[in-house]
Design an enzyme around this catalytic site. Structure first.
Site, short mmCIF file in Angstrom:
data_model
loop_
_atom_site.label_atom_id
_atom_site.label_comp_id
_atom_site.label_asym_id
_atom_site.label_seq_id
_atom_site.Cartn_x
_atom_site.Cartn_y
_atom_site.Cartn_z
N CYS A 17 -12.66 -1.71 13.16
CA CYS A 17 -13.87 -2.25 12.54
C CYS A 17 -15.06 -2.09 13.49
O CYS A 17 -15.01 -2.50 14.65
CB CYS A 17 -13.67 -3.72 12.19
SG CYS A 17 -15.11 -4.48 11.41
N ASP A 77 -3.04 1.68 7.14
CA ASP A 77 -2.29 1.33 5.94
C ASP A 77 -1.91 -0.15 5.93
O ASP A 77 -1.90 -0.79 4.88
CB ASP A 77 -1.03 2.19 5.84
CG ASP A 77 -1.36 3.67 5.67
OD1 ASP A 77 -2.33 3.97 4.96
OD2 ASP A 77 -0.66 4.51 6.26
N GLU A 136 -2.05 -1.53 -5.67
CA GLU A 136 -3.27 -0.95 -6.22
C GLU A 136 -3.05 -0.42 -7.62
O GLU A 136 -1.99 0.13 -7.93
CB GLU A 136 -3.78 0.17 -5.31
CG GLU A 136 -4.22 -0.31 -3.94
CD GLU A 136 -4.58 0.85 -3.03
OE1 GLU A 136 -5.66 0.81 -2.42
OE2 GLU A 136 -3.78 1.80 -2.93
N ASP A 172 0.86 -1.18 0.00
CA ASP A 172 0.00 0.00 0.00
C ASP A 172 0.90 1.23 0.00
O ASP A 172 1.73 1.40 0.90
CB ASP A 172 -0.90 0.01 1.23
CG ASP A 172 -1.84 1.22 1.25
OD1 ASP A 172 -2.57 1.40 0.27
OD2 ASP A 172 -1.80 1.98 2.24
#
Length: 381
Positions: free
Chosen positions: A345, A355, A275, A190
């Site tokens: 979460c 990250d 990504e 990332d």
């Protein structure tokens, strides 16, 4: 009897040239002649289409090189294939222009080259050779070369480049792939601006911020340029060169950092996932300076090239919701991202670095296990 098929790829080797004053004058003269040929060929194409609606091709213009040498004897001092490459370069510019027009993009008509914009000549097939201490070029002679590492494979082309008063040559060679031994390891990466990249293994690579470090010196140098009102003066030209050298240093520092980071990832992992970012689009926002400084596009390109040489896999995955999805339970919502660096979460209470959580989601999409079952936009470099 079985035949083992070896794969080859193109690899560039760049070296510093040390020309004498006479050789440097000859190189500058060749650049001037090639630039004039480029501009005259562009003028011919533009006038032919505007006046009579005729399209002139690169092949049409190459047929007249012999007549040009007869009418202008100074062009006999330039190797024939170098002149052909000038016209091929212009033809590629027009092909790219027509491709953008057809795709509905901003066309960008080929432009005339000024004195400081045309800085390279290419020997596409022959007319050059290299030894341990000298590089030989047809119509120029033997130039001292700093061969800091040996060439590999079969040399295909040689390109001489002028870079802020320095001269370099780049040899493109056809080399055989040298696969690295398997490690059994995969990693998700990332990228960011606070940290350059964070891997799914928990490694945080610092962002060196080369441009930001050089900004103070750049401001001083650029103010010196703005004070020189006469755009053709030698003082202004020297001030512009000082700015260019500072930018060159930043670019070299960034390239060196990208090489080392990509090499480390390739050596330690069989599969690297990142990504599939629209870097050019992201470079137009509020954090454009930071994004251009970190140089994701160059890093991803180097990573793909190195992976191909080493027999590794680089997979690009869909970047959507990688920072909002919980790596533990799969729950996805905006509220999961508590802050720039903290992830919690709301469904299962899993707490992690934001990250690091995203890097693990990226790896899950590239090598699906458990809840991350979608392989999105995968491409093997």
């Amino acid at each position: 009897m079985t035949h083992i098929q070896t794969t080859t790829h193109l690899k560039a080797f760049r070296y510093r040239l040390r020309p004498t004053r006479a050789q440097e004058a000859a190189l500058n003269e060749q650049l001037r002649l090639c630039r004039n040929l480029y501009n005259c060929a562009l003028q011919e194409r533009r006038d032919a289409y505007r006046k009579v609606g005729k399209t002139v091709t690169g092949y049409d213009q190459m047929k007249y090189l012999t007549e040009i040498k007869t009418a202008l004897p100074e062009y006999k001092g330039v190797y024939s294939q170098v002149l052909q490459d000038v016209l091929k370069r212009l033809d590629k510019a027009f092909q790219a222009f027509f491709r953008r027009v057809k795709a509905g993009q901003t066309p960008g008509y080929p432009r005339f080259q000024g004195r400081d914009r045309y800085d390279s000549i290419c020997y596409p097939q022959s007319g050059f050779s290299v030894s341990e201490k000298t590089a030989c070029f047809s119509k120029i002679g033997n130039i001292r070369i700093r061969l800091h590492r040996p060439l590999e494979g079969k040399v295909k082309t040689a390109t001489i480049t002028r870079d802020c008063g320095e001269w370099h040559v780049s040899y493109v060679c056809e080399v055989e792939a040298q696969p690295l031994p398997e490690t059994g390891s995969s990693v998700g990466v990332d990228v960011g601006t606070t940290w350059f990249c964070i891997t799914s293994d928990g490694e945080f690579v610092e962002n060196p911020r080369h441009f930001q470090t050089a900004m103070k010196k750049l401001r001083v140098a650029q103010r010196a340029v703005s004070r020189k009102r006469n755009k053709r003066s030698n003082r202004r030209r020297k001030a512009v060169q000082r700015v260019a050298k500072l930018h060159r240093k930043v670019a070299r520092q960034r390239l060196d950092f990208h090489h080392k980071t990509a090499t480390k990832l390739i050596r330690e992992n069989d599969l690297i996932a990142h990504e599939d970012l629209n870097v050019s689009g992201m470079g137009k926002g509020n954090v454009a300076r930071s994004i251009h400084d970190v140089g994701w596009g160059q890093f991803f390109s180097l990573l793909a090239v190195k992976a191909e040489c080493a027999g590794r896999r680089v997979i690009r995955v869909d970047p959507r919701y990688t920072s909002q999805r919980c790596n533990a339970c799969g729950h996805t919502c905006r509220e999961n991202r508590v802050s720039q660096s903290r992830f919690r979460c709301v469904a299962c209470g899993h707490v992690d670095n934001a990250d690091l959580n995203a890097a693990r989601n990226i790896l899950g999409r590239a090598a699906p296990t458990g809840i991350n079952v979608a392989v999105v936009n995968a491409s093997v470099a």
